[in-house]
Design an enzyme around this catalytic site. Structure first.
Site, short mmCIF file in Angstrom:
data_model
loop_
_atom_site.label_atom_id
_atom_site.label_comp_id
_atom_site.label_asym_id
_atom_site.label_seq_id
_atom_site.Cartn_x
_atom_site.Cartn_y
_atom_site.Cartn_z
CG ASP A 175 -0.27 -4.19 6.28
OD1 ASP A 175 -1.16 -3.98 7.12
OD2 ASP A 175 -0.41 -4.96 5.30
CD GLN B 72 -6.16 -8.74 4.44
OE1 GLN B 72 -6.07 -7.52 4.34
NE2 GLN B 72 -6.31 -9.33 5.61
CE LYS C 100 -7.09 -4.42 6.19
NZ LYS C 100 -6.11 -5.50 6.02
N1 GUN Z 1 -4.07 -10.35 7.74
C1 GUN Z 1 -4.47 -10.26 9.04
N2 GUN Z 1 -4.16 -9.05 9.56
C2 GUN Z 1 -3.56 -8.35 8.58
C3 GUN Z 1 -3.03 -7.03 8.51
O1 GUN Z 1 -3.03 -6.25 9.47
N3 GUN Z 1 -2.48 -6.68 7.30
C4 GUN Z 1 -2.45 -7.52 6.24
N4 GUN Z 1 -1.88 -7.09 5.12
N5 GUN Z 1 -2.94 -8.75 6.28
C5 GUN Z 1 -3.49 -9.16 7.44
#
Ligand code: GUN
Length: 279
Positions: free
Chosen positions: A119, A96, A52
């Site tokens: 998100d 996350q 990211k």
């Molecule tokens: N863990 C697995 N996929 C995601 C996601 O799309 N966003 C976040 N914040 N955590 C995750």
């Protein structure tokens, strides 16, 4: 001939579009800062968070990262989110998941300012999504819509079956497919005669979280199959929820793992990051 949908190439095209858009914003003096928080050191999360940050660097927006110890208290995390909410320079916040068990995931999602919730997990944003209002789009489902559209696959009027009802994939996927005028079914662990249901699908989206579960017997001849899963198989090779070699010959198009849905999630997150100021 089965088309193998190239998520890497499609995500690269989206990242390049974001990069061009970010450069235009920069010329006008508009800056973006994306803050990402990881609690603990789950190896998969570490890879996602790194990617990211790399994505932000590629498109030319700022990123801040907070790597917090596993023992971090819920209070500390909530205070950090408050600070980031109040910081006008910060335009996007992502925590996350999964979080350590002593932290209430719901509380954390609710604490994020909906205008910075890139998100699209906050109930306000999920509500807007379900009403068909403008706003952030959930990254993995929105990435799947892009994969279909950019591969020339028509969605309107199609029978779409999603296996999995998670808040991150299954439920928002159904909402986005409805927006595209598909006929949508969500199947899950309590669904009876799963293969009978999935055999109806023109487009089958698999997010069950079990390696290679979906074999040829679940798939209608000529279906499009989208595999959201990512696992290591018995030989430590990456694989999805779909048994690729069994399913592939039946499909008109299929996503591989790796290189299918995975890279799209980050591309769509970057798109959301650039949409943050619009609100
Ligand atoms: N863990 C697995 N996929 C995601 C996601 O799309 N966003 C976040 N914040 N955590 C995750």
């Amino acid at each position: 001939m089965t088309k193998i949908i190239d998520g890497k190439a499609i995500s690269q095209a989206i990242k390049d579009e974001c990069r061009a858009q970010a450069a235009k914003y920069k010329e006008k003096g508009t800056e973006f800062t994306f803050a990402v928080i990881q609690v603990g050191s789950d190896p998969a999360s570490t890879v996602y968070v790194k990617n990211k940050k790399k994505g932000c660097e590629y498109i030319g927006i700022n990123s801040l990262s907070y790597e917090l110890a596993e023992e971090t208290s819920e209070d500390y995390l909530l205070k950090l989110i408050d600070e980031l909410n109040a910081n006008e320079k910060v335009t996007g916040i992502l925590v996350q998941l999964p979080l350590p068990k002593h932290i209430d995931e719901d509380k954390v999602i609710l604490a994020i300012d909906p205008d910075k919730d890139v998100d699209c997990f906050h109930p306000e944003n999920v509500g807007n999504l379900s009403l068909g209002r403008d706003g952030f789009l959930p990254c993995t489902p929105a990435g799947i819509i892009e994969l279909l559209k950019r591969s020339g696959i028509e969605i309107a009027g199609k029978e779409c079956v999603i296996i999995g009802r998670s808040n991150i994939v299954g439920k928002p996927m159904a909402l986005l497919l409805l927006r595209e005028n598909a006929t949508v079914t969500i199947a899950h662990s309590k669904t009876k005669n799963l293969a009978e249901v999935t055999q109806r699908a023109d487009i089958l989206i698999v997010a069950v979280g079990r390696p290679k579960m979906i074999t040829a017997e679940y798939i209608k001849d000529g279906a499009v199959v989208i595999d959201v899963g990512i696992h290591r198989d018995e030989n430590n090779k990456l694989c999805g929820d779909v048994d690729f070699s069994s399913a592939m010959p039946l499909c008109s198009a299929i996503t591989p793992v790796p290189g299918g849905v995975g890279p799209m999630t980050i591309a769509m997150l970057l798109k959301n990051c650039l949409n943050a100021r619009r609100k």
